[in-house]
Design a protein around this motif. Sequence first.
Motif, PDB file in Angstrom:
ATOM      1  N   SER A  56       4.746  -9.707 -14.864  1.00  0.00           N
ATOM      2  CA  SER A  56       4.536 -10.688 -15.929  1.00  0.00           C
ATOM      3  C   SER A  56       3.851 -10.010 -17.109  1.00  0.00           C
ATOM      4  O   SER A  56       3.671  -8.796 -17.145  1.00  0.00           O
ATOM      5  CB  SER A  56       3.664 -11.833 -15.409  1.00  0.00           C
ATOM      6  N   ALA A  57       3.438 -10.839 -18.084  1.00  0.00           N
ATOM      7  CA  ALA A  57       2.695 -10.302 -19.228  1.00  0.00           C
ATOM      8  C   ALA A  57       1.368  -9.698 -18.793  1.00  0.00           C
ATOM      9  O   ALA A  57       0.804  -8.857 -19.495  1.00  0.00           O
ATOM     10  CB  ALA A  57       2.465 -11.409 -20.255  1.00  0.00           C
ATOM     11  N   VAL A  58       0.870 -10.123 -17.632  1.00  0.00           N
ATOM     12  CA  VAL A  58      -0.372  -9.548 -17.107  1.00  0.00           C
ATOM     13  C   VAL A  58      -0.188  -8.052 -16.884  1.00  0.00           C
ATOM     14  O   VAL A  58      -1.088  -7.244 -17.152  1.00  0.00           O
ATOM     15  CB  VAL A  58      -0.775 -10.232 -15.786  1.00  0.00           C
ATOM     16  N   ILE A  59       0.997  -7.667 -16.399  1.00  0.00           N
ATOM     17  CA  ILE A  59       1.292  -6.250 -16.178  1.00  0.00           C
ATOM     18  C   ILE A  59       1.445  -5.535 -17.511  1.00  0.00           C
ATOM     19  O   ILE A  59       0.818  -4.500 -17.760  1.00  0.00           O
ATOM     20  CB  ILE A  59       2.589  -6.086 -15.353  1.00  0.00           C
ATOM     21  N   ALA A  78       0.926   3.688 -10.299  1.00  0.00           N
ATOM     22  CA  ALA A  78       0.892   2.264  -9.945  1.00  0.00           C
ATOM     23  C   ALA A  78       2.281   1.657 -10.083  1.00  0.00           C
ATOM     24  O   ALA A  78       2.735   0.889  -9.222  1.00  0.00           O
ATOM     25  CB  ALA A  78      -0.101   1.521 -10.832  1.00  0.00           C
ATOM     26  N   GLY A  79       2.982   2.007 -11.163  1.00  0.00           N
ATOM     27  CA  GLY A  79       4.340   1.511 -11.354  1.00  0.00           C
ATOM     28  C   GLY A  79       5.292   2.018 -10.299  1.00  0.00           C
ATOM     29  O   GLY A  79       6.150   1.270  -9.784  1.00  0.00           O
ATOM     30  N   LEU A  80       5.172   3.297  -9.940  1.00  0.00           N
ATOM     31  CA  LEU A  80       6.035   3.858  -8.896  1.00  0.00           C
ATOM     32  C   LEU A  80       5.703   3.259  -7.535  1.00  0.00           C
ATOM     33  O   LEU A  80       6.589   3.032  -6.704  1.00  0.00           O
ATOM     34  CB  LEU A  80       5.884   5.381  -8.864  1.00  0.00           C
ATOM     35  N   GLY A  81       4.423   2.978  -7.303  1.00  0.00           N
ATOM     36  CA  GLY A  81       4.037   2.293  -6.066  1.00  0.00           C
ATOM     37  C   GLY A  81       4.643   0.904  -6.000  1.00  0.00           C
ATOM     38  O   GLY A  81       5.134   0.467  -4.950  1.00  0.00           O
ATOM     39  N   ASN A  82       4.632   0.195  -7.131  1.00  0.00           N
ATOM     40  CA  ASN A  82       5.263  -1.121  -7.198  1.00  0.00           C
ATOM     41  C   ASN A  82       6.745  -1.037  -6.859  1.00  0.00           C
ATOM     42  O   ASN A  82       7.300  -1.933  -6.210  1.00  0.00           O
ATOM     43  CB  ASN A  82       5.106  -1.721  -8.597  1.00  0.00           C
ATOM     44  N   ALA A  83       7.386   0.049  -7.308  1.00  0.00           N
ATOM     45  CA  ALA A  83       8.826   0.207  -7.073  1.00  0.00           C
ATOM     46  C   ALA A  83       9.133   0.545  -5.617  1.00  0.00           C
ATOM     47  O   ALA A  83      10.010  -0.079  -4.992  1.00  0.00           O
ATOM     48  CB  ALA A  83       9.387   1.294  -7.997  1.00  0.00           C
ATOM     49  N   SER A 249       0.931  -3.106  -5.028  1.00  0.00           N
ATOM     50  CA  SER A 249       2.207  -2.811  -4.357  1.00  0.00           C
ATOM     51  C   SER A 249       2.331  -3.531  -3.019  1.00  0.00           C
ATOM     52  O   SER A 249       3.272  -4.298  -2.798  1.00  0.00           O
ATOM     53  CB  SER A 249       2.354  -1.304  -4.145  1.00  0.00           C
ATOM     54  N   LEU A 250       1.362  -3.313  -2.141  1.00  0.00           N
ATOM     55  CA  LEU A 250       1.412  -3.933  -0.818  1.00  0.00           C
ATOM     56  C   LEU A 250       1.129  -5.431  -0.900  1.00  0.00           C
ATOM     57  O   LEU A 250       1.601  -6.213  -0.070  1.00  0.00           O
ATOM     58  CB  LEU A 250       0.401  -3.252   0.108  1.00  0.00           C
ATOM     59  N   GLY A 251       0.386  -5.839  -1.913  1.00  0.00           N
ATOM     60  CA  GLY A 251       0.015  -7.243  -2.049  1.00  0.00           C
ATOM     61  C   GLY A 251       1.196  -8.185  -2.141  1.00  0.00           C
ATOM     62  O   GLY A 251       1.128  -9.337  -1.697  1.00  0.00           O
ATOM     63  N   GLY A 287       7.180   1.086 -13.867  1.00  0.00           N
ATOM     64  CA  GLY A 287       6.897   2.481 -14.202  1.00  0.00           C
ATOM     65  C   GLY A 287       6.776   2.662 -15.705  1.00  0.00           C
ATOM     66  O   GLY A 287       5.879   3.358 -16.197  1.00  0.00           O
ATOM     67  N   GLY A 288       7.668   1.986 -16.450  1.00  0.00           N
ATOM     68  CA  GLY A 288       7.638   2.085 -17.908  1.00  0.00           C
ATOM     69  C   GLY A 288       6.380   1.488 -18.512  1.00  0.00           C
ATOM     70  O   GLY A 288       5.781   2.056 -19.426  1.00  0.00           O
ATOM     71  N   CYS A 289       5.956   0.320 -18.009  1.00  0.00           N
ATOM     72  CA  CYS A 289       4.748  -0.338 -18.529  1.00  0.00           C
ATOM     73  C   CYS A 289       3.514   0.533 -18.357  1.00  0.00           C
ATOM     74  O   CYS A 289       2.729   0.724 -19.298  1.00  0.00           O
ATOM     75  CB  CYS A 289       4.537  -1.676 -17.824  1.00  0.00           C
ATOM     76  N   TYR A 290       3.324   1.051 -17.154  1.00  0.00           N
ATOM     77  CA  TYR A 290       2.128   1.865 -16.890  1.00  0.00           C
ATOM     78  C   TYR A 290       2.199   3.220 -17.612  1.00  0.00           C
ATOM     79  O   TYR A 290       1.174   3.744 -18.055  1.00  0.00           O
ATOM     80  CB  TYR A 290       1.960   2.064 -15.382  1.00  0.00           C
ATOM     81  N   PHE A 291       3.398   3.770 -17.716  1.00  0.00           N
ATOM     82  CA  PHE A 291       3.575   5.021 -18.460  1.00  0.00           C
ATOM     83  C   PHE A 291       3.217   4.802 -19.927  1.00  0.00           C
ATOM     84  O   PHE A 291       2.499   5.609 -20.532  1.00  0.00           O
ATOM     85  CB  PHE A 291       5.023   5.497 -18.332  1.00  0.00           C
TER      86      PHE A 291
END
Length: 525
Positions: A56-59, A78-83, A249-251, A287-291
């Motif tokens: 979301s916009a939070v990310i 963090a983005g790669l972990g999410n993926a 990610s795990l959440g 990945g793009g957002c965190y990068f």
Amino acid sequence: MKETLSIIMLVVFFAVMIYVGIYTRKHATDVNGFVLGGRSVGPWLTAFAFGTSYFSAVIFVGYAGQFGWKFGLASTWAGLGNAFIGSLLAWNILGRRTRIMTQKMDAKTMPDFFGKRFNSTALKVAASVIVFIFLIPYTASLYNGLSSLFNLVFHIPYWVVILVMAVLTGFYVIFGGYMATAINDFIQGIIMLFGISAVIIAVIMQNGGLVEAMKSLAVVEGDAGWSGAYSSFLGPDPLALLFVVILTSLGTWGLPQMVGKFYAIKSEKDIHKGTVISTVFAIIVAGGCYFLGGFGRLYADKVQSTPDGKLMMDTVVPSMLSTLPAIIIAVVIVLVLSASMSTLSSLVLTSSSTFTLDVIKTGKKDMTEKQQIFIMRLFIVFFIVVSAVIAIVKDSFPGITFIAQMMGVSWGALAGAFLAPFLYGLYWKKVTKSATAVCFVWGSTVAILQLVVSLAKIDMSWGGPVIKFLFSSSINSGVLAMVGGLVIVPIVSLLTKKPDEKEVNELFSCYEEKAQVAVKEHLNN
């Protein structure tokens, strides 16, 4: 110029959302269709619904700016972990079994799953209460960051932005239910994919290209105390980064609005396709957002501060975008609105269906399908109104810290309470009712304790460096709640009364049922 382009794109965006809501109303004539789309949603819609509910916009505004500022380019982990953990592993480990078992027991929500898996109405109601308490502040947090971004273009009160977003989201969810949400999520996901790609390219080019941007970041010393920290592989604080990766990610494995996507997918092969699509989507968007956020310190002179000198992390990303071309800013406005609305629609649909089917219908078993849908629609309005009011109050009275802290602990509370019993409940026959109840209490207690510690500013040094670290933020305590649950459930299950073996075997027989398929789907031995 910026305002004109943004208005045109927003009008088109709003028109499409409304049309989809009206078009899909035929799919929302019964409870199964309204809540799950008739369990016939394809891989593209399901994968995009999963991804857009996740990010979301939070990310984009909050986490990308906050963690990019703190960890630099290492926040990309963090983005790669999410993926790979939050999407790829989640689909592979939970997807198929969730779809099969929930259909076998005719469960439509996560609390409904707990009630039927462990033959306990009390567990179903308890799970519903946890969802109700912690999902509303989480829903309200979706509006975070909208104010600073819209101020780039429009000089309108924040409450107007919230009102427009809430009304539009409520319209298409009330009309079309899950199917409207899924189709709009797909459209919003496409916007997010192209939007984040355009923004990354624009920011990098503005800083002289990737190599020059990296060089500029490498000489920043900042809070780390040493040059190169924010362009390094693991950043200035690898342990804190690891906890961020685990929580975000795990959440997702324990969040009802995320797991619910697996209830609705159409077929076995759609799960395989959905896994790939969802993972690629997460790599690009998360990945793009965190990068992107990792370059935030290059704009340190533009980041706003509070009167007492504290940096406002929600302004990091808007500061990066403020000097970009008008067309990019217009795209970002629609991107952030898309991200927020997709997650908001998923959360309010989850909240309303859970409260209607697992609380109200439990006490009034003779409700007709039309009555259930009508009540769910009323609760959609209720949850949207309450979340919007909370967001407006929080913005108008920043001194009310309780709301902000509640938002912070919501994710950890839900995942801490639900992840372990849900995961074990899909795979292990010996999980007990008592173990599930203990995990509910554990996850909720850790979250509430974190809330008390944060609000009262309690010094946790008395518990030693480990306790102090675990309760230093809602991120760390959220990881404690999740990992603790994964340990607690098997231990308590081995020590408490075992479930009825015949009933459990009958339930797990759904995984052994034979299905005939064409040779092209399965080779003959």
